[in-house]
Scaffold this motif. Structure first.
Motif, short mmCIF file in Angstrom:
data_model
loop_
_atom_site.label_atom_id
_atom_site.label_comp_id
_atom_site.label_asym_id
_atom_site.label_seq_id
_atom_site.Cartn_x
_atom_site.Cartn_y
_atom_site.Cartn_z
N ASP A 42 0.81 -1.22 0.00
CA ASP A 42 0.00 0.00 0.00
C ASP A 42 0.85 1.27 0.00
O ASP A 42 0.48 2.26 -0.62
N LEU A 43 1.98 1.25 0.70
CA LEU A 43 2.82 2.45 0.78
C LEU A 43 3.52 2.75 -0.54
O LEU A 43 4.08 3.84 -0.71
N GLN A 44 3.49 1.82 -1.48
CA GLN A 44 3.96 2.09 -2.85
C GLN A 44 2.78 2.36 -3.77
O GLN A 44 2.83 3.23 -4.64
N LEU A 45 1.69 1.60 -3.58
CA LEU A 45 0.51 1.72 -4.43
C LEU A 45 -0.13 3.11 -4.32
O LEU A 45 -0.44 3.74 -5.33
N ILE A 46 -0.32 3.58 -3.11
CA ILE A 46 -1.04 4.85 -2.89
C ILE A 46 -0.34 6.03 -3.56
O ILE A 46 -0.98 6.79 -4.30
N PRO A 47 0.98 6.22 -3.40
CA PRO A 47 1.63 7.35 -4.09
C PRO A 47 1.67 7.18 -5.61
O PRO A 47 1.70 8.17 -6.34
N ASP A 48 1.64 5.93 -6.09
CA ASP A 48 1.67 5.69 -7.53
C ASP A 48 0.32 5.97 -8.19
O ASP A 48 0.25 6.20 -9.40
N MET A 49 -0.76 5.93 -7.41
CA MET A 49 -2.08 6.12 -7.99
C MET A 49 -2.23 7.45 -8.73
O MET A 49 -2.61 7.46 -9.90
N PRO A 50 -1.94 8.61 -8.10
CA PRO A 50 -2.10 9.87 -8.82
C PRO A 50 -1.16 9.98 -10.03
O PRO A 50 -1.53 10.58 -11.04
N ARG A 51 0.00 9.36 -9.95
CA ARG A 51 0.93 9.38 -11.08
C ARG A 51 0.35 8.67 -12.30
O ARG A 51 0.67 9.01 -13.43
N ARG A 52 -0.51 7.67 -12.04
CA ARG A 52 -1.18 6.94 -13.13
C ARG A 52 -2.59 7.48 -13.39
O ARG A 52 -3.33 6.90 -14.16
N GLY A 53 -2.95 8.58 -12.73
CA GLY A 53 -4.22 9.23 -12.99
C GLY A 53 -5.38 8.75 -12.14
O GLY A 53 -6.51 9.22 -12.32
N TYR A 54 -5.14 7.83 -11.22
CA TYR A 54 -6.23 7.33 -10.37
C TYR A 54 -6.57 8.36 -9.29
O TYR A 54 -5.69 8.94 -8.67
N GLU A 55 -7.88 8.53 -9.10
CA GLU A 55 -8.37 9.51 -8.14
C GLU A 55 -9.11 8.88 -6.97
O GLU A 55 -9.34 9.54 -5.96
N VAL A 56 -9.52 7.61 -7.13
CA VAL A 56 -10.34 6.94 -6.12
C VAL A 56 -9.77 5.56 -5.86
O VAL A 56 -9.53 4.79 -6.80
N LEU A 57 -9.58 5.23 -4.58
CA LEU A 57 -9.20 3.88 -4.17
C LEU A 57 -10.39 3.25 -3.44
O LEU A 57 -10.92 3.85 -2.50
N VAL A 58 -10.80 2.07 -3.88
CA VAL A 58 -11.87 1.33 -3.21
C VAL A 58 -11.22 0.12 -2.56
O VAL A 58 -10.55 -0.67 -3.23
N THR A 59 -11.41 -0.02 -1.24
CA THR A 59 -10.70 -1.07 -0.51
C THR A 59 -11.54 -1.65 0.63
O THR A 59 -12.43 -0.98 1.15
#
Length: 165
Positions: A42-59
């Motif tokens: 998660d500590l890698q996934l979360i910062p990578d999300m905006p870099r790939r254009g993701y705005e919403v995480l559903v978990t």
């Protein structure tokens, strides 16, 4: 207005992806499995999300908001965080998760689109179990007066045309 780019975390059952894509056609919905991010911490996934254009995480990882480092990463990333608490075991848990997401996310997405900043959302869980269905033995409890074989069955006749005398 462009649609939101939504990422389903690995605790979210992948079979929820197709109906969500159908229900949210103006938005991009992906699953970590499909973009080769399964197992990514998660500590890698979360910062990578905006870099790939993701705005919403559903978990279904409700512990993310109980971890200082993950909270800091979510806040810094500025993503919307949508969570739900898993309920049940096995098939019931999978069904509950899918039902929760399909019932809640299409209602939440318009709110997130209009939000003037980051939002944290907790979906109300759809609980699966005996209360979700009712089984009837029609031999013991016929569903209506017209059930075939019911001892007091009376045939329903079509209304007759009456001719005035």
């Amino acid at each position: 207005m462009n649609g939101l780019k939504i990422l389903l975390d690995e605790q979210v059952p992948e079979p929820a992806l197709a109906p969500l894509r159908s229900m949210l056609p103006l938005h991009t919905v992906d699953h970590v499995q499909r973009i080769n991010w399964k197992g990514k911490p998660d500590l890698q996934l979360i910062p990578d999300m905006p870099r790939r254009g993701y705005e919403v995480l559903v978990t279904a990882d409700v512990n993310q908001l109980e971890d200082h480092d993950e909270c800091a990463a979510i806040k810094k990333a500025g993503i919307h965080h949508v969570r739900f608490e898993p309920h049940g075991r096995g098939v019931a848990q999978t069904a509950s998760a899918i039902a929760t997401i399909l019932a809640g996310l299409p209602l939440v997405v318009p709110v997130l689109e209009q939000a003037a900043g980051q939002r944290l959302v907790e979906l109300t869980v759809v609980r699966c179990g005996d209360a979700r269905y009712k089984v009837t033995d029609p031999e013991r409890h016929p569903p209506s007066l017209y059930w075939p074989g019911r001892k007091t069955t009376t045939k329903r006749h079509a209304p007759r045309d009456t001719v005035p005398d």
